[in-house]
Write a protein that holds these residues in place. Sequence first.
Motif, PDB file in Angstrom:
ATOM      1  N   MET A   1       0.838  -1.194   0.000  1.00  0.00           N
ATOM      2  CA  MET A   1       0.000   0.000   0.000  1.00  0.00           C
ATOM      3  C   MET A   1       0.879   1.253   0.000  1.00  0.00           C
ATOM      4  O   MET A   1       1.855   1.330   0.750  1.00  0.00           O
ATOM      5  N   LEU A   2       0.507   2.221  -0.815  1.00  0.00           N
ATOM      6  CA  LEU A   2       1.176   3.512  -0.832  1.00  0.00           C
ATOM      7  C   LEU A   2       0.275   4.550  -0.173  1.00  0.00           C
ATOM      8  O   LEU A   2      -0.950   4.467  -0.259  1.00  0.00           O
ATOM      9  N   TYR A   3       0.899   5.532   0.491  1.00  0.00           N
ATOM     10  CA  TYR A   3       0.163   6.567   1.209  1.00  0.00           C
ATOM     11  C   TYR A   3       0.566   7.923   0.647  1.00  0.00           C
ATOM     12  O   TYR A   3       1.751   8.259   0.625  1.00  0.00           O
ATOM     13  N   VAL A   4      -0.434   8.683   0.202  1.00  0.00           N
ATOM     14  CA  VAL A   4      -0.183   9.942  -0.490  1.00  0.00           C
ATOM     15  C   VAL A   4      -0.690  11.108   0.359  1.00  0.00           C
ATOM     16  O   VAL A   4      -1.895  11.204   0.635  1.00  0.00           O
ATOM     17  N   GLY A   5       0.213  11.981   0.775  1.00  0.00           N
ATOM     18  CA  GLY A   5      -0.159  13.210   1.470  1.00  0.00           C
ATOM     19  C   GLY A   5      -0.281  14.333   0.451  1.00  0.00           C
ATOM     20  O   GLY A   5       0.634  14.558  -0.348  1.00  0.00           O
ATOM     21  N   VAL A   6      -1.420  15.033   0.474  1.00  0.00           N
ATOM     22  CA  VAL A   6      -1.697  16.066  -0.523  1.00  0.00           C
ATOM     23  C   VAL A   6      -1.869  17.412   0.178  1.00  0.00           C
ATOM     24  O   VAL A   6      -2.840  17.612   0.925  1.00  0.00           O
ATOM     25  N   ASP A   7      -0.919  18.322  -0.051  1.00  0.00           N
ATOM     26  CA  ASP A   7      -1.060  19.695   0.449  1.00  0.00           C
ATOM     27  C   ASP A   7      -1.674  20.518  -0.689  1.00  0.00           C
ATOM     28  O   ASP A   7      -0.996  20.916  -1.627  1.00  0.00           O
ATOM     29  N   GLU A  20       4.834   1.388   3.007  1.00  0.00           N
ATOM     30  CA  GLU A  20       4.444   0.826   4.309  1.00  0.00           C
ATOM     31  C   GLU A  20       5.475   1.099   5.397  1.00  0.00           C
ATOM     32  O   GLU A  20       5.137   1.230   6.572  1.00  0.00           O
ATOM     33  N   SER A  21       6.738   1.211   5.028  1.00  0.00           N
ATOM     34  CA  SER A  21       7.795   1.443   6.014  1.00  0.00           C
ATOM     35  C   SER A  21       8.034   2.927   6.275  1.00  0.00           C
ATOM     36  O   SER A  21       8.848   3.287   7.128  1.00  0.00           O
ATOM     37  N   GLY A  22       7.335   3.795   5.542  1.00  0.00           N
ATOM     38  CA  GLY A  22       7.511   5.235   5.720  1.00  0.00           C
ATOM     39  C   GLY A  22       8.546   5.842   4.807  1.00  0.00           C
ATOM     40  O   GLY A  22       8.818   7.052   4.886  1.00  0.00           O
ATOM     41  N   ARG A  23       9.119   5.044   3.909  1.00  0.00           N
ATOM     42  CA  ARG A  23      10.136   5.553   2.997  1.00  0.00           C
ATOM     43  C   ARG A  23       9.471   6.316   1.852  1.00  0.00           C
ATOM     44  O   ARG A  23       8.465   5.886   1.288  1.00  0.00           O
ATOM     45  N   VAL A  24      10.047   7.459   1.505  1.00  0.00           N
ATOM     46  CA  VAL A  24       9.482   8.293   0.443  1.00  0.00           C
ATOM     47  C   VAL A  24       9.724   7.641  -0.910  1.00  0.00           C
ATOM     48  O   VAL A  24      10.855   7.320  -1.269  1.00  0.00           O
ATOM     49  N   ARG A  42       0.265   7.594 -12.617  1.00  0.00           N
ATOM     50  CA  ARG A  42       0.654   6.534 -13.535  1.00  0.00           C
ATOM     51  C   ARG A  42       2.075   6.068 -13.247  1.00  0.00           C
ATOM     52  O   ARG A  42       2.396   4.880 -13.363  1.00  0.00           O
ATOM     53  N   SER A  43       2.921   7.023 -12.808  1.00  0.00           N
ATOM     54  CA  SER A  43       4.318   6.669 -12.529  1.00  0.00           C
ATOM     55  C   SER A  43       4.467   5.814 -11.276  1.00  0.00           C
ATOM     56  O   SER A  43       5.531   5.242 -11.028  1.00  0.00           O
ATOM     57  N   LEU A  44       3.411   5.720 -10.460  1.00  0.00           N
ATOM     58  CA  LEU A  44       3.471   4.920  -9.236  1.00  0.00           C
ATOM     59  C   LEU A  44       3.184   3.445  -9.489  1.00  0.00           C
ATOM     60  O   LEU A  44       3.327   2.624  -8.577  1.00  0.00           O
ATOM     61  N   GLY A  45       2.757   3.118 -10.705  1.00  0.00           N
ATOM     62  CA  GLY A  45       2.453   1.732 -11.006  1.00  0.00           C
ATOM     63  C   GLY A  45       1.064   1.348 -10.540  1.00  0.00           C
ATOM     64  O   GLY A  45       0.196   2.194 -10.306  1.00  0.00           O
ATOM     65  N   SER A  46       0.845   0.070 -10.371  1.00  0.00           N
ATOM     66  CA  SER A  46      -0.489  -0.455 -10.048  1.00  0.00           C
ATOM     67  C   SER A  46      -0.689  -0.732  -8.559  1.00  0.00           C
ATOM     68  O   SER A  46      -1.733  -1.259  -8.163  1.00  0.00           O
ATOM     69  N   GLU A  47       0.297  -0.416  -7.730  1.00  0.00           N
ATOM     70  CA  GLU A  47       0.173  -0.685  -6.290  1.00  0.00           C
ATOM     71  C   GLU A  47      -0.991   0.105  -5.709  1.00  0.00           C
ATOM     72  O   GLU A  47      -1.166   1.285  -6.029  1.00  0.00           O
ATOM     73  N   PRO A  48      -1.828  -0.506  -4.864  1.00  0.00           N
ATOM     74  CA  PRO A  48      -2.962   0.220  -4.271  1.00  0.00           C
ATOM     75  C   PRO A  48      -2.478   1.398  -3.435  1.00  0.00           C
ATOM     76  O   PRO A  48      -1.390   1.364  -2.859  1.00  0.00           O
ATOM     77  N   ARG A  49      -3.293   2.435  -3.368  1.00  0.00           N
ATOM     78  CA  ARG A  49      -2.864   3.643  -2.668  1.00  0.00           C
ATOM     79  C   ARG A  49      -4.027   4.327  -1.961  1.00  0.00           C
ATOM     80  O   ARG A  49      -5.176   4.296  -2.406  1.00  0.00           O
ATOM     81  N   LYS A  50      -3.670   4.933  -0.851  1.00  0.00           N
ATOM     82  CA  LYS A  50      -4.591   5.783  -0.111  1.00  0.00           C
ATOM     83  C   LYS A  50      -4.053   7.211  -0.161  1.00  0.00           C
ATOM     84  O   LYS A  50      -2.838   7.416  -0.180  1.00  0.00           O
ATOM     85  N   ALA A  51      -4.966   8.180  -0.156  1.00  0.00           N
ATOM     86  CA  ALA A  51      -4.562   9.587  -0.195  1.00  0.00           C
ATOM     87  C   ALA A  51      -5.315  10.360   0.878  1.00  0.00           C
ATOM     88  O   ALA A  51      -6.412   9.977   1.290  1.00  0.00           O
ATOM     89  N   VAL A  52      -4.721  11.443   1.316  1.00  0.00           N
ATOM     90  CA  VAL A  52      -5.345  12.294   2.324  1.00  0.00           C
ATOM     91  C   VAL A  52      -5.093  13.753   1.975  1.00  0.00           C
ATOM     92  O   VAL A  52      -4.012  14.124   1.527  1.00  0.00           O
ATOM     93  N   VAL A  98       3.818  15.151   6.546  1.00  0.00           N
ATOM     94  CA  VAL A  98       3.116  14.885   7.804  1.00  0.00           C
ATOM     95  C   VAL A  98       1.798  14.157   7.531  1.00  0.00           C
ATOM     96  O   VAL A  98       1.457  13.169   8.196  1.00  0.00           O
ATOM     97  N   LEU A  99       1.051  14.633   6.536  1.00  0.00           N
ATOM     98  CA  LEU A  99      -0.216  13.984   6.201  1.00  0.00           C
ATOM     99  C   LEU A  99      -0.002  12.535   5.766  1.00  0.00           C
ATOM    100  O   LEU A  99      -0.747  11.629   6.180  1.00  0.00           O
ATOM    101  N   ALA A 100       1.004  12.309   4.945  1.00  0.00           N
ATOM    102  CA  ALA A 100       1.279  10.945   4.475  1.00  0.00           C
ATOM    103  C   ALA A 100       1.634  10.021   5.630  1.00  0.00           C
ATOM    104  O   ALA A 100       1.151   8.871   5.698  1.00  0.00           O
ATOM    105  N   GLN A 101       2.470  10.492   6.552  1.00  0.00           N
ATOM    106  CA  GLN A 101       2.884   9.646   7.677  1.00  0.00           C
ATOM    107  C   GLN A 101       1.728   9.395   8.646  1.00  0.00           C
ATOM    108  O   GLN A 101       1.587   8.292   9.185  1.00  0.00           O
ATOM    109  N   LEU A 102       0.905  10.413   8.883  1.00  0.00           N
ATOM    110  CA  LEU A 102      -0.257  10.213   9.750  1.00  0.00           C
ATOM    111  C   LEU A 102      -1.230   9.217   9.128  1.00  0.00           C
ATOM    112  O   LEU A 102      -1.812   8.379   9.829  1.00  0.00           O
ATOM    113  N   LEU A 103      -1.400   9.288   7.819  1.00  0.00           N
ATOM    114  CA  LEU A 103      -2.275   8.344   7.134  1.00  0.00           C
ATOM    115  C   LEU A 103      -1.709   6.926   7.244  1.00  0.00           C
ATOM    116  O   LEU A 103      -2.445   5.968   7.491  1.00  0.00           O
ATOM    117  N   ARG A 104      -0.410   6.774   7.062  1.00  0.00           N
ATOM    118  CA  ARG A 104       0.240   5.461   7.159  1.00  0.00           C
ATOM    119  C   ARG A 104       0.037   4.844   8.535  1.00  0.00           C
ATOM    120  O   ARG A 104      -0.164   3.633   8.669  1.00  0.00           O
TER     121      ARG A 104
END
Length: 341
Positions: A1-7, A20-24, A42-52, A98-104
């Motif tokens: 799972m990928l976590y996307v923080g959106v400012d 999942e490990s918090g690595r950018v 599209r550049s992130l591939g097909s891995e599932p992702r959550k955004a906030v 911060v948003l991405a890490q809190l979501l993770r």
Amino acid sequence: MLYVGVDHHKRFSYMKVVDESGRVKKEGRVDNTRAALRGFFRSLGSEPRKAVLEAGFNWTVMFDRLEDEGCIVTLAHPLKVKAIADAKIKTDRIDAGVLAQLLRCDLIPEAHVSSPAGREAKNILRYRAFLVRAQTMVKNRIHALLDRQADLPAALRQSDLFGGKGMALLCALKLRAPDRKLLDEHLALLDELRAHIATSDGWIREQFKRSRDAQRLATIPGIGTFFAVLIANEIDGIERFSSDSKLHSYIGIVPSTYASGDKVHHGRITKTGNRWLRWAFIEAVWPAIRQDKQLRELYDRIAQGRDANVAKLTVARRLATIAYRMLKEDRDYQVRDEHRR
């Protein structure tokens, strides 16, 4: 799972993606266009992702576009996020991270998200509310202009100023040139606002017929058709609130509290909730106390020993409590039951 923080900003957003490990995995500034967003994801591939993203100006546009790009989107409450992760140094890059890490870590304090249809209804209702508030402001300016006049016809003081007879008297009123011109401008603006309000009446009636919650709310003293539809849409499901005090907090009609040691001080209301609900319940106070004897007695009892504004807010909270009970219990207004403490 990928976590996307959106400012999110008006024309662009800064996005940071972590795994999942918090690595950018990826970050950068992205224009708020469908093409730019599509290229970024599209550049992130097909891995599932959550955004906030935080609830801010026009958040709905970005929220819907993120969903279109296959993200599971969370809307963050901005004040609660700030309380969790307040920082001395604030940049778009840091905020997105911060948003991405809190979501993770599953620490995002979520804000409520209405359905797309519900959001469209709210936009129309809020526009109607804006027109009504603007109309009240124009009427107050006309009252202020008349208060500056030394002699006014007795008929003008005794009539409904903005009814048919009152408007005819205002149009025929003889004033000095500057004030007459100002009055004409205000009357023309009032007519324009009334015309815009009238065009929305049909839509309001249709929404009222479709909403059982609105029909129930309209049985409360002081809550007419428009306020009933507005309140029903802004509450958006009473099951969201576990108690009437939770609804009070959401509306923003609870006093602020400062506690230190054994001392507790209650100040002004927080005003941090839904301002449209707050406006509706407060505006409903005057017609409510004219229609309901027990609400009038409550207002008079509080007003005798305190500021009249405290009494007004007390009645507004009582109206919100009544609305909560009725919607929870799926019943219409009942005079005896509603006023039990």
